[in-house]
Design a protein around this motif. Structure first.
Motif, PDB file in Angstrom:
ATOM      1  N   GLU A 277      -0.760  56.944 -69.960  1.00  0.00           N
ATOM      2  CA  GLU A 277       0.697  56.790 -69.997  1.00  0.00           C
ATOM      3  C   GLU A 277       1.373  58.095 -70.397  1.00  0.00           C
ATOM      4  O   GLU A 277       2.415  58.462 -69.847  1.00  0.00           O
ATOM      5  CB  GLU A 277       1.084  55.677 -70.972  1.00  0.00           C
ATOM      6  CG  GLU A 277       0.753  54.281 -70.470  1.00  0.00           C
ATOM      7  CD  GLU A 277       1.311  53.206 -71.379  1.00  0.00           C
ATOM      8  OE1 GLU A 277       2.043  53.558 -72.333  1.00  0.00           O
ATOM      9  OE2 GLU A 277       0.994  52.017 -71.146  1.00  0.00           O
ATOM     10  N   ARG A 278       0.763  58.806 -71.343  1.00  0.00           N
ATOM     11  CA  ARG A 278       1.334  60.092 -71.772  1.00  0.00           C
ATOM     12  C   ARG A 278       1.293  61.102 -70.631  1.00  0.00           C
ATOM     13  O   ARG A 278       2.298  61.776 -70.346  1.00  0.00           O
ATOM     14  CB  ARG A 278       0.551  60.633 -72.965  1.00  0.00           C
ATOM     15  CG  ARG A 278       1.065  61.969 -73.505  1.00  0.00           C
ATOM     16  CD  ARG A 278       0.141  62.519 -74.555  1.00  0.00           C
ATOM     17  NE  ARG A 278      -1.195  62.766 -74.033  1.00  0.00           N
ATOM     18  CZ  ARG A 278      -1.523  63.854 -73.331  1.00  0.00           C
ATOM     19  NH1 ARG A 278      -0.604  64.785 -73.062  1.00  0.00           N
ATOM     20  NH2 ARG A 278      -2.762  64.015 -72.897  1.00  0.00           N
TER      21      ARG A 278
ATOM     22  N   LEU B 207       4.204  54.230 -66.655  1.00  0.00           N
ATOM     23  CA  LEU B 207       3.210  53.214 -66.334  1.00  0.00           C
ATOM     24  C   LEU B 207       3.508  51.878 -66.997  1.00  0.00           C
ATOM     25  O   LEU B 207       2.823  50.885 -66.715  1.00  0.00           O
ATOM     26  CB  LEU B 207       1.811  53.685 -66.745  1.00  0.00           C
ATOM     27  CG  LEU B 207       1.292  54.955 -66.058  1.00  0.00           C
ATOM     28  CD1 LEU B 207      -0.157  55.206 -66.452  1.00  0.00           C
ATOM     29  CD2 LEU B 207       1.427  54.848 -64.551  1.00  0.00           C
ATOM     30  N   ASP B 208       4.518  51.843 -67.877  1.00  0.00           N
ATOM     31  CA  ASP B 208       4.884  50.566 -68.493  1.00  0.00           C
ATOM     32  C   ASP B 208       5.914  49.821 -67.652  1.00  0.00           C
ATOM     33  O   ASP B 208       6.474  48.813 -68.092  1.00  0.00           O
ATOM     34  CB  ASP B 208       5.422  50.789 -69.910  1.00  0.00           C
ATOM     35  CG  ASP B 208       6.643  51.694 -69.943  1.00  0.00           C
ATOM     36  OD1 ASP B 208       6.923  52.362 -68.919  1.00  0.00           O
ATOM     37  OD2 ASP B 208       7.316  51.754 -70.992  1.00  0.00           O
TER      38      ASP B 208
ATOM     39  N   SER C 152       7.052  54.103 -58.233  1.00  0.00           N
ATOM     40  CA  SER C 152       7.735  53.106 -59.044  1.00  0.00           C
ATOM     41  C   SER C 152       8.395  52.075 -58.130  1.00  0.00           C
ATOM     42  O   SER C 152       8.837  52.391 -57.024  1.00  0.00           O
ATOM     43  CB  SER C 152       8.794  53.767 -59.937  1.00  0.00           C
ATOM     44  OG  SER C 152       9.784  54.413 -59.143  1.00  0.00           O
ATOM     45  N   VAL C 153       8.436  50.834 -58.581  1.00  0.00           N
ATOM     46  CA  VAL C 153       9.035  49.753 -57.802  1.00  0.00           C
ATOM     47  C   VAL C 153      10.514  49.689 -58.134  1.00  0.00           C
ATOM     48  O   VAL C 153      10.902  49.641 -59.305  1.00  0.00           O
ATOM     49  CB  VAL C 153       8.359  48.410 -58.109  1.00  0.00           C
ATOM     50  CG1 VAL C 153       9.069  47.269 -57.386  1.00  0.00           C
ATOM     51  CG2 VAL C 153       6.890  48.462 -57.710  1.00  0.00           C
TER      52      VAL C 153
ATOM     53  N   SER D 142       2.299  45.296 -56.198  1.00  0.00           N
ATOM     54  CA  SER D 142       2.890  45.923 -57.391  1.00  0.00           C
ATOM     55  C   SER D 142       2.309  45.312 -58.650  1.00  0.00           C
ATOM     56  O   SER D 142       1.782  44.189 -58.649  1.00  0.00           O
ATOM     57  CB  SER D 142       4.408  45.760 -57.369  1.00  0.00           C
ATOM     58  OG  SER D 142       4.761  44.394 -57.448  1.00  0.00           O
ATOM     59  N   GLY D 143       2.398  46.062 -59.733  1.00  0.00           N
ATOM     60  CA  GLY D 143       1.904  45.587 -61.022  1.00  0.00           C
ATOM     61  C   GLY D 143       2.215  46.595 -62.105  1.00  0.00           C
ATOM     62  O   GLY D 143       2.749  47.681 -61.832  1.00  0.00           O
ATOM     63  N   ILE D 144       1.874  46.266 -63.337  1.00  0.00           N
ATOM     64  CA  ILE D 144       2.146  47.141 -64.481  1.00  0.00           C
ATOM     65  C   ILE D 144       0.818  47.559 -65.108  1.00  0.00           C
ATOM     66  O   ILE D 144      -0.052  46.724 -65.350  1.00  0.00           O
ATOM     67  CB  ILE D 144       3.014  46.429 -65.529  1.00  0.00           C
ATOM     68  CG1 ILE D 144       4.388  46.070 -64.934  1.00  0.00           C
ATOM     69  CG2 ILE D 144       3.200  47.301 -66.770  1.00  0.00           C
ATOM     70  CD1 ILE D 144       5.280  45.289 -65.882  1.00  0.00           C
TER      71      ILE D 144
END
Length: 576
Positions: free
Chosen positions: A321-322, A331-332, A387-388, A428-430
């Motif tokens: 994520e960083r 990514l969140d 990104s969605v 899509s997803g997280i």
């Protein structure tokens, strides 16, 4: 006579910018007389005053700057402490630096300039760093030559003022997103003449005071000047040559690393100052282009490394994520993976061209308000983590395909209208695990497109129907299933040129209605019934059995994904 420059001259400003924006802590430029070997002029930044004075006093013959000047080759000293050849020199002339690079530039038969750059720690100089230093050395050489009294006169009698002003404007343009336009404007202001900058394909990049229609007309007739070489190094004369295109007189210079700078000839051009300005601008453009290329390549490598880790799975989520955040992707929040494959190229693209296509894709998505990481997977495919957001459906995919196809044309990879782009889209997803699964879906969707099972060049795995399941089965298992249920029919059709497979497919599509199948195939129903009986005999099935019809239907779908290889020949399909 040795002359030390002051902080107000354009050369010192250039060297100061090199230290401020480059990777080096010290920088110096020296001009030598090749006939006598004497040092004529020197400018430096980063050195203490005591060392600077001592350096001028000591004109030893055994120093790396003179070696570079005489040999015409760069001298790199990765670690001064372990270097024995120049031990006497470096022991007295180092001031806070531990590694050095000396790059020479010939200025005709009688003069040579040497740029030296230094780092505070031991360092192995790369080819990319050597090329960057070489471009800066070329610029410094022009300024050294002019300061030594070899400039042509300008209408005002003060070319220094004009060159200092344009040099300052060119320096200010570095690092700006619109640097091509700013540099064209700097040249146009200095010379009072229209300017255009072309890439290596003679396409207009930027202009200043030029009508767009005229720029397009002139671009097709301008050919980049050739560079001569002396001792393997550029021999810098005027750096510009006169040409006439459609009756329009121009002065053109080689914007090394990018393309061509062209100035519509005017009164100042005839007096020679334009040649000096063009040469200086071309060096700045070369450095800016190399810096931009290095930045693009570095960002592509960082994106490629991160995408590789994300798709492989198993890495620490917080670290991912960083790293993604540093590259502009969160990514969140929901993301999805796209796979874009290009075809129809004149030749296999090289890595730099694939990186350029990745940049085109990323800019297109960013213009649509979507964050993205994009990198080449190989020399025909891009991976995109996007990104969605709103409006990221079919219309976005279509516009992205068009943008990449146009990019293939502008890069001369494919003729206009001949380049093909196919895009598979994952769910899509997280989070990192969702990205890995999305990539599997994008790869499967792309496989469906390539097999011809899809009717368009863009497909989301959610819209792939039963193929979203079938593509998750290993290729070897798919082929084994097809061979088990359709192998005899495929072999019969190949041997006798019959159409049992198409007849079976049509019959199942018509829900087992022989008359409808006959109408679809433009055959008599008795012909269809005969073929169906042959199918039952050869395949050992009953078309009245729901299970047999299901197995045959699945096998037909699999056959669209993987053509059944001829016995004795390997399958042409890669394992997926």
């Amino acid at each position: 006579m040795i002359v030390q420059t002051n902080e107000a001259d354009p050369l010192s400003a250039l060297l100061g910018a090199v230290i401020e924006r480059g990777p080096w802590s010290h920088c110096a430029a020296s001009l030598y007389d090749l006939d006598s070997g004497d040092l004529v002029l020197r400018s430096h930044v980063g050195f203490g005053p005591e060392l600077a004075a001592r350096w001028v006093d000591r004109l030893e013959r055994n120093n790396p700057s003179r070696t570079a000047m005489h040999t015409g080759s760069a001298v790199a000293i990765p670690d001064i402490r372990s270097n024995r050849r120049y031990l006497s020199w470096t022991s007295r002339n180092t001031d806070g630096y531990a590694s050095s690079l000396y790059v020479p530039v010939r200025l005709g038969p009688h003069q040579a300039a040497v740029l030296s750059v230094h780092r505070p720690v031991a360092h192995d100089y790369s080819q990319a760093e050597l090329r960057l230093a070489g471009a800066i050395a070329s610029m410094a050489a022009l300024l050294l030559r002019g300061m030594a009294g070899h400039r042509l006169a300008s209408p005002s009698g003060r070319p220094d003022a004009v060159l200092a002003d344009v040099g300052s404007r060119l320096l200010d343009a570095h690092g700006r997103e619109d640097w091509p336009t700013l540099m064209c404007a700097a040249v146009a202001t200095a010379l009072g003449s229209p300017v255009l900058l072309l890439d290596r394909f003679s396409q207009v990049i930027a202009t200043a005071d030029v009508d767009p229609a005229l720029a397009a007309r002139l671009a097709g007739g301008i050919v980049s000047p050739r560079r001569s070489a002396a001792s393997g190094l550029p021999d810098h004369g005027t750096g510009a040559r006169p040409v006439t295109v459609d009756g329009v007189p121009l002065l053109v210079g080689d914007a090394e690393g990018l393309g061509t700078l062209a100035v519509l000839a005017g009164a100042r051009s005839e007096r020679g100052l334009a040649a000096e300005v063009i040469e200086l601008a071309c060096r700045h453009i070369g450095i800016a282009a190399r810096t931009m290329r290095a930045s693009i390549d570095a960002e592509a490598r960082a994106a490629g490394d991160l995408i590789g880790v994300l798709l492989a799975g198993g890495a620490d989520a917080s670290d991912l994520e960083r790293r993604a955040g540093l590259l502009g992707l969160r990514l969140d929040r929901p993301t999805r993976v796209l796979r874009a494959r290009i075809s129809g190229t004149r030749q296999t693209p090289d890595p730099a061209e694939m990186t350029d296509l990745a940049l085109i894709a990323r800019r297109h998505l960013r213009d649509r308000g979507l964050d993205a990481l994009v990198c080449p997977v190989d020399l025909s495919e891009l991976a995109l983590i996007v990104s969605v957001g709103a409006g990221d459906g079919a219309e976005l995919l279509e516009s992205l395909r068009r943008s990449l196809a146009e990019g293939m044309s502008s890069l001369r990879l494919a003729a206009p209208g001949r380049g093909r782009v196919q895009i598979g889209v994952g769910a899509s997803g997280i989070g990192a695990e969702a990205i890995r699964r999305s990539d599997e879906g994008a790869t499967q969707a792309l496989h469906v497109i390539e097999s011809g099972a899809a009717t368009t060049d863009q497909l989301a795995i959610e819209d792939a129907g039963i193929f979203s399941l079938l593509t998750s089965i290993p290729s070897s298992d798919r082929i084994a299933f097809v061979r088990r249920h359709l192998g005899a029919l495929v072999a019969y059709d190949r041997r006798y040129g019959s159409d049992l497979i198409p007849t079976l497919a049509c019959y199942l599509e018509c829900a087992g209605n022989a008359q409808r199948a006959a109408d679809e195939l433009f055959l008599h129903v008795s012909t269809v019934r005969y073929r169906l009986s042959r199918i039952e005999q050869l395949a050992g099935v009953s078309l009245r059995s729901h299970h047999d019809r299901l197995c045959l239907g699945v096998a037909l779908h699999l056959l669209r994904l993987d053509d059944l290889p001829t016995p004795g020949h390997p399958s042409p399909t890669k394992e997926r």
